[in-house]
Design an enzyme around this catalytic site. Sequence first.
Site, short mmCIF file in Angstrom:
data_model
loop_
_atom_site.label_atom_id
_atom_site.label_comp_id
_atom_site.label_asym_id
_atom_site.label_seq_id
_atom_site.Cartn_x
_atom_site.Cartn_y
_atom_site.Cartn_z
CB SER A 98 -0.91 -0.03 1.35
OG SER A 98 -2.04 1.11 0.83
CG ASP A 220 -7.66 -2.77 -3.68
OD1 ASP A 220 -8.08 -2.13 -2.60
OD2 ASP A 220 -6.30 -2.96 -4.03
CG HIS A 248 -5.40 -1.93 -0.44
ND1 HIS A 248 -5.10 -1.36 -1.40
CD2 HIS A 248 -4.91 -1.03 0.61
CE1 HIS A 248 -4.62 -0.37 -1.54
NE2 HIS A 248 -4.13 -0.35 0.33
#
Length: 271
Positions: A98, A220, A248
Amino acid sequence: MGRMDILRRNNVTVTGNPEGPAVVLAHGFGCDQNMWRLTVPALADVYRVVLFDYVGCGRSDLSAFREDRYASLAGYAQDVVEVAEALDLRDAVFVGHSVSAMTGVLAARRAPERIGALVMIAPSPRYTDDEGYRGGFTAEDIDELLTSLDSNYLGWSAAMAPAIMGNPDRPELGEELTNSFCATDPDMARVFARTTFLSDSRDDLKTVGVPTLVLECAQDVIAPREVGAYVHAQVPGSTLVTLDATGHCPHLSAPGPTNEAITGFLAGLRS
């Protein structure tokens, strides 16, 4: 700050093959190094695996938290560089989940001799939509998200974590992320959230000069497919792999295909 202080500050753990090439695993917002527990076994035989917690997360030294330092991704990248120096890493592979994918980009630029390749898992250089760019959120969405986080962090975590994780048919995954968010100090989480959701690292992508694997999920809500395509297009010579995974956090929800993609990329670097 001495070597041991840095390693203690970021709760650094080194495991795996002490003679192997180094792989650094960097967690995302509201998480800690425990999020990599399904990844480590796939790497440990061959690689020296470095795990850490960003200051403000997990079992890091919370007294080291300074809002001015961690109000930008550069502060987190500086921590990564200091950890790499403390361990004298050379040509390590930095695996960032991320927002950490962008921290890796900054760290690699700051210390090119330390980081020799990047793996970006569900990366996003900017979460807010812009002209000609789809980040997945409007400015109002982000504003609402941060306001709600400010007013009731635990409530926000309970609502947001399962949405981020996806996979509603496996509620234990959402619960794990909720618990991780809730274990993070709310004041520090607010700073990290602002740094994350208001960041714009698009210009930094063009500076990447190392082999890069971009891993995206088929679905996502945080980093839609357009973002994966954008990152791939902007990072010179990168490889894009779309995992048959939703949510995610594919390293938790679909560890098999995620680990396969990572180990395949790592093997290619060594051949």
